[in-house]
Design a protein around this motif. Sequence first.
Motif, PDB file in Angstrom:
ATOM      1  N   UNK A 168      30.548 -40.812   8.898  1.00 54.00           N
ATOM      2  CA  UNK A 168      29.194 -41.330   9.153  1.00 54.00           C
ATOM      3  C   UNK A 168      29.265 -42.551  10.066  1.00 54.00           C
ATOM      4  N   UNK A 169      30.215 -43.451   9.787  1.00 58.56           N
ATOM      5  CA  UNK A 169      30.307 -44.694  10.552  1.00 58.56           C
ATOM      6  C   UNK A 169      30.836 -44.476  11.963  1.00 58.56           C
ATOM      7  N   UNK A 170      31.762 -43.522  12.129  1.00 54.71           N
ATOM      8  CA  UNK A 170      32.455 -43.392  13.407  1.00 54.71           C
ATOM      9  C   UNK A 170      32.019 -42.195  14.240  1.00 54.71           C
ATOM     10  N   UNK A 171      31.442 -41.192  13.595  1.00 56.24           N
ATOM     11  CA  UNK A 171      30.987 -40.023  14.351  1.00 56.24           C
ATOM     12  C   UNK A 171      29.509 -39.734  14.155  1.00 56.24           C
ATOM     13  N   UNK A 172      28.819 -40.593  13.409  1.00 55.94           N
ATOM     14  CA  UNK A 172      27.376 -40.458  13.260  1.00 55.94           C
ATOM     15  C   UNK A 172      26.928 -39.226  12.497  1.00 55.94           C
ATOM     16  N   UNK A 173      27.761 -38.722  11.608  1.00 56.11           N
ATOM     17  CA  UNK A 173      27.389 -37.522  10.853  1.00 56.11           C
ATOM     18  C   UNK A 173      26.225 -37.839   9.902  1.00 56.11           C
ATOM     19  N   UNK A 174      25.270 -36.910   9.847  1.00 56.23           N
ATOM     20  CA  UNK A 174      24.084 -37.110   9.010  1.00 56.23           C
ATOM     21  C   UNK A 174      23.709 -35.876   8.189  1.00 56.23           C
ATOM     22  N   UNK A 175      24.176 -34.722   8.608  1.00 53.47           N
ATOM     23  CA  UNK A 175      23.799 -33.473   7.930  1.00 53.47           C
ATOM     24  C   UNK A 175      25.053 -32.877   7.286  1.00 53.47           C
ATOM     25  N   UNK A 176      25.280 -33.282   6.059  1.00 54.02           N
ATOM     26  CA  UNK A 176      26.545 -32.980   5.391  1.00 54.02           C
ATOM     27  C   UNK A 176      26.393 -31.782   4.459  1.00 54.02           C
ATOM     28  N   UNK A 177      27.354 -30.883   4.558  1.00 51.89           N
ATOM     29  CA  UNK A 177      27.415 -29.686   3.707  1.00 51.89           C
ATOM     30  C   UNK A 177      28.800 -29.611   3.075  1.00 51.89           C
ATOM     31  N   UNK A 178      28.945 -28.717   2.124  1.00 49.16           N
ATOM     32  CA  UNK A 178      30.260 -28.541   1.515  1.00 49.16           C
ATOM     33  C   UNK A 178      30.516 -27.086   1.164  1.00 49.16           C
ATOM     34  N   UNK A 179      31.756 -26.672   1.355  1.00 58.54           N
ATOM     35  CA  UNK A 179      32.263 -25.372   0.931  1.00 58.54           C
ATOM     36  C   UNK A 179      33.395 -25.657  -0.044  1.00 58.54           C
ATOM     37  N   UNK A 180      33.275 -25.159  -1.273  1.00 63.84           N
ATOM     38  CA  UNK A 180      34.257 -25.522  -2.289  1.00 63.84           C
ATOM     39  C   UNK A 180      34.571 -24.342  -3.197  1.00 63.84           C
ATOM     40  N   UNK A 181      35.791 -24.351  -3.719  1.00 64.19           N
ATOM     41  CA  UNK A 181      36.206 -23.344  -4.686  1.00 64.19           C
ATOM     42  C   UNK A 181      35.356 -23.460  -5.948  1.00 64.19           C
ATOM     43  N   UNK A 182      35.009 -22.326  -6.508  1.00 65.95           N
ATOM     44  CA  UNK A 182      34.268 -22.315  -7.771  1.00 65.95           C
ATOM     45  C   UNK A 182      35.266 -22.478  -8.920  1.00 65.95           C
ATOM     46  N   UNK A 183      35.903 -23.654  -8.936  1.00 67.65           N
ATOM     47  CA  UNK A 183      36.917 -24.003  -9.934  1.00 67.65           C
ATOM     48  C   UNK A 183      36.720 -25.481 -10.285  1.00 67.65           C
ATOM     49  N   UNK A 184      37.469 -25.955 -11.288  1.00 66.68           N
ATOM     50  CA  UNK A 184      37.401 -27.376 -11.624  1.00 66.68           C
ATOM     51  C   UNK A 184      37.805 -28.239 -10.439  1.00 66.68           C
ATOM     52  N   UNK A 185      38.811 -27.787  -9.711  1.00 64.51           N
ATOM     53  CA  UNK A 185      39.239 -28.506  -8.508  1.00 64.51           C
ATOM     54  C   UNK A 185      38.095 -28.612  -7.501  1.00 64.51           C
ATOM     55  N   UNK A 186      37.472 -27.483  -7.177  1.00 57.78           N
ATOM     56  CA  UNK A 186      36.394 -27.486  -6.200  1.00 57.78           C
ATOM     57  C   UNK A 186      35.197 -28.307  -6.635  1.00 57.78           C
ATOM     58  N   UNK A 187      34.912 -28.270  -7.926  1.00 60.79           N
ATOM     59  CA  UNK A 187      33.753 -29.019  -8.422  1.00 60.79           C
ATOM     60  C   UNK A 187      33.975 -30.529  -8.334  1.00 60.79           C
ATOM     61  N   UNK A 188      35.235 -30.967  -8.361  1.00 61.40           N
ATOM     62  CA  UNK A 188      35.495 -32.389  -8.160  1.00 61.40           C
ATOM     63  C   UNK A 188      35.149 -32.798  -6.725  1.00 61.40           C
ATOM     64  N   UNK A 189      35.403 -31.902  -5.774  1.00 62.76           N
ATOM     65  CA  UNK A 189      35.023 -32.168  -4.381  1.00 62.76           C
ATOM     66  C   UNK A 189      33.509 -32.234  -4.265  1.00 62.76           C
ATOM     67  N   UNK A 190      32.827 -31.290  -4.897  1.00 61.18           N
ATOM     68  CA  UNK A 190      31.364 -31.288  -4.869  1.00 61.18           C
ATOM     69  C   UNK A 190      30.817 -32.597  -5.426  1.00 61.18           C
ATOM     70  N   UNK A 191      31.377 -33.054  -6.526  1.00 59.55           N
ATOM     71  CA  UNK A 191      30.897 -34.298  -7.126  1.00 59.55           C
ATOM     72  C   UNK A 191      31.103 -35.480  -6.186  1.00 59.55           C
ATOM     73  N   UNK A 192      32.231 -35.495  -5.486  1.00 56.53           N
ATOM     74  CA  UNK A 192      32.489 -36.577  -4.523  1.00 56.53           C
ATOM     75  C   UNK A 192      31.462 -36.558  -3.399  1.00 56.53           C
ATOM     76  N   UNK A 193      31.150 -35.366  -2.896  1.00 52.66           N
ATOM     77  CA  UNK A 193      30.157 -35.244  -1.825  1.00 52.66           C
ATOM     78  C   UNK A 193      28.787 -35.690  -2.327  1.00 52.66           C
ATOM     79  N   UNK A 194      28.421 -35.232  -3.505  1.00 48.33           N
ATOM     80  CA  UNK A 194      27.121 -35.618  -4.071  1.00 48.33           C
ATOM     81  C   UNK A 194      27.029 -37.127  -4.257  1.00 48.33           C
ATOM     82  N   UNK A 195      28.073 -37.741  -4.804  1.00 50.91           N
ATOM     83  CA  UNK A 195      28.031 -39.174  -5.085  1.00 50.91           C
ATOM     84  C   UNK A 195      27.997 -39.999  -3.796  1.00 50.91           C
TER      85      UNK A 195
END
Length: 395
Positions: A168-195
């Motif tokens: 966001x700071x260096x490339x001006x990203x504003x429209x963020x999406x995520x592709x994640x495994x439907x596993x406990x591992x993937x859901x931790x990534x989702x939580x990081x993106x959400x937070x």
Amino acid sequence: MRGVGLLGVAAAAVLVLAAGHAPAQSGKTRGVTATEIIIGMHTDLSGVAASYGVGSSNAMRMRFDELNAQGGVHGRKIRLIVEDNQYQVPRAVQAANKLINRDNIFLMAGALGTPMNNAVLPDQLKANVPNFFPITAARQMYLPFHRLKFSGGSTYYDQIRAGIVWMVANQGKKRICTLYQDTDFGKEILEAVQDQTKAMNLPLIETATNKPADTDFTAQITKLRAADCDLVVLGTIIRDAIVPYATARKMGWDVTFLGQSANYDQIVAGAPGGVTEGFYTMAGTVLPYRDTASPTVVAWMDRYKERFGSDPNIGAVYGHALADQLIFAFDRAGRNLTVDTLIAAMESIRGYRDIFGGPVASYGPDKRQGSNESFLYQVQKGRFVQIAGPVNYGS
């Protein structure tokens, strides 16, 4: 330091507490004799994550053997017992039971895999067997707090939050999406993106999921492209990072992809045909390349290849770093080695840095994660090139 030989990275650490002042356990300490310290490791030697397990266990064994050849630490040699869990939870439980109950190990080190560690830890901790530096970047490896759990570096959660801040700071990203495994591992990534998107008052535009064994990502990439994302955050591992990235490029979609340490493997950077060129990933360590490595690291690479017949991979980097840090702690714990004196030694470490140039790690009475700093890399000409770091999401 008595009988410990060259500790390498340990020389960079400053210790503020003499571990020998910690209270000792009464009676005999399991896995510790007058001449030996027994360490257990359950890892993948023959399954889908064998490249990590073989590399890490080889490097640990080499580091311990080199120490033993110099006389060990405080007169004790280290014996490493490795069990193959084939990256399967039932086998991990079986392997851990053997290590704890039959081999009577002092501690578990370098255990591979989030679900495997999660399955084993309850009984392991009840048996008063510490868990040191498991090879997974899941937060459960140090949370919730337990005196017997130590994790070396940044988590997937830390890495993704830090990566989004940078994008966001260096490339001006504003429209963020995520592709994640439907596993406990993937859901931790989702939580990081959400937070992190919430913390920055940005919308999470779209999400898509995959199964670990998926080989076709056309539907997921089509969905994310239709949402007009400008950053796709991946909660994937190796193959399911390469394939969606290549799919997007084949479809003519030049969106930025951001991964984490489960993508930080030369298999990803060196994918055939250069299909991952331009891919970004966060990681909590440094993968050395011979032409840019320090003389110390080059010498380590040469010794590894001479012994095992192959170049060290990222798994070997993890294995050496964690073994060396353990040796350092054993030395500080002194001749009276118990669980309590080892914990006191670990809690006293400030400013540890591995030979590869990874983040500085420090611990304390209420701190079990060595560092939450990460590095940002991009694949350029088939290798990872550092773009920024160390960074964290609080910076």
